[in-house]
Enzyme design. Structure first.
Site, short mmCIF file in Angstrom:
data_model
loop_
_atom_site.label_atom_id
_atom_site.label_comp_id
_atom_site.label_asym_id
_atom_site.label_seq_id
_atom_site.Cartn_x
_atom_site.Cartn_y
_atom_site.Cartn_z
N HIS A 164 -4.91 8.05 12.42
CA HIS A 164 -4.93 6.31 12.25
C HIS A 164 -3.31 6.12 11.87
CE1 HIS A 164 -9.45 6.27 11.53
NE2 HIS A 164 -8.92 6.46 12.98
N ARG B 85 0.93 -1.18 -0.15
CA ARG B 85 0.11 -0.07 0.04
C ARG B 85 0.79 1.10 -0.07
NH1 ARG B 85 -5.40 0.01 1.35
NH2 ARG B 85 -5.10 2.10 2.64
N GLN C 90 -7.80 10.93 8.74
CA GLN C 90 -8.07 9.40 9.14
C GLN C 90 -7.00 8.90 7.95
OE1 GLN C 90 -12.19 8.10 10.33
NE2 GLN C 90 -12.51 10.02 9.06
N ASN C 91 -6.80 9.47 7.21
CA ASN C 91 -6.03 8.79 5.90
C ASN C 91 -4.26 8.58 6.35
OD1 ASN C 91 -8.21 8.88 4.39
ND2 ASN C 91 -7.64 10.64 3.47
#
Ligand code: APR
Ligand code: ZN
Length: 264
Positions: free
Chosen positions: A125, A71, A107-108
């Site tokens: 996060h 990712r 939140q990314n």
């Protein structure tokens, strides 16, 4: 996308202390698959929720480690979109206004806000490019992964050992389901919302607590909240305005209408 109501344009034009809470949706137009997109190949039998847990990591560190490194490679290979750039521009404009500021709390785990030129107050996060020791907790720097992000993740490889204690294995410095959020990021975001005169919730389903409840701190103070999302969310009933469209179109349109963008 939908026409923007005049009241919203006025709020954007008059705002001086703005907090924008973003979620996976703001990076969707950059080609970053949201958390719930189907995996491919060797990985199709795993759902993201299964991989983003301490149990999954302890059970098979190589699998989880490789998935995150994949990712990370994928995010490094894509670009910020017009939504990220609009927030960076608005932040720059407000920095030039006496007492003005715009805080981004996301939140990314991607760095697309930063690569668009915005300062980010909190990564609620964590960050995909950050790693830490699963034992001693020390941060570990690593060169970016060498494989590309576009083919399915490669065969799992073991995470490296910690460079400090040399016993622990490295893990992604990401908040997994059930783990605590980084207190400093969360507290800074809460404080910003308590001082804000406008709050936006962009590209978040509002499903994951406690990040999703941050905009509600504004609600308690009667601060206007604007949601930008093509779909209804858990926050829709609580916000003052919901603009149903993709953030890559809506945010530039908002700034243009408010006379913030487009002016040289
Ligand atoms: N513009 C704006 N919003 C969009 C766009 C777009 N182009 N495309 C999709 N969306 C919206 C979707 O409608 C959805 O409401 O983005 C939201 C994405 O929701 P989630 O995938 O739940 O992402 P997020 O709210 O950030 O999830 C919170 O949960 O997935 C875990 O830890 C992960 O940080 C993540 C957290
Ligand atoms: Zn260690």
């Amino acid at each position: 996308s939908e026409e923007v109501p005049d009241e919203v344009v006025a709020l954007v034009r008059e705002a001086r202390r703005v907090v924008v809470l973003t979620g996976a949706g703001i990076s969707a137009e950059s080609g970053v698959p949201t958390f719930r997109e189907v995996q491919t190949g060797l990985w199709e039998r795993f759902s993201a929720e299964e991989l983003a847990t301490v149990e999954a990591y302890e059970n098979d560190p190589a699998l989880v480690w490789t998935w995150y490194r994949w990712r990370q490679a994928l995010i490094a290979a894509v670009e910020p979109n017009a939504g990220h750039r609009a927030l960076a521009l608005w932040q720059q404009r407000l920095a030039d206004v006496d007492g003005g500021w715009l805080a981004v709390s996301t939140q990314n785990v991607d760095d697309l806000h930063e690569r668009a030129g915005a300062d980010v107050l909190g990564h609620l996060h964590g960050r995909i490019a950050a790693h830490r020791c699963a034992d001693c907790g020390e941060p570990d720097e690593l060169p970016p992964p060498e494989f590309d992000g576009f083919t399915a993740p490669p065969e799992p490889v073991d995470p490296p050992f910690c460079t400090h204690c040399e016993e622990g294995l490295m893990r992604p410095d990401i908040v997994w389901f059930g783990e605590m959020l980084p207190a400093s990021d969360f507290d800074a975001s809460s404080a910003a919302i308590r001082a804000a005169d406008l709050v936006l919730a962009v590209g978040t389903s509002g499903m994951v607590q406690p990040a999703a409840s941050l905009p509600l701190l504004g609600l308690e103070r009667g601060v206007p909240i604007i949601e930008v999302n093509p779909q209804e969310t858990e926050l829709t009933d609580l916000v003052d305005f919901a603009i149903r469209g993709p953030s890559g179109e809506v945010l530039p349109q908002l700034l243009q209408a408010a006379g913030i963008a487009g002016r040289r």
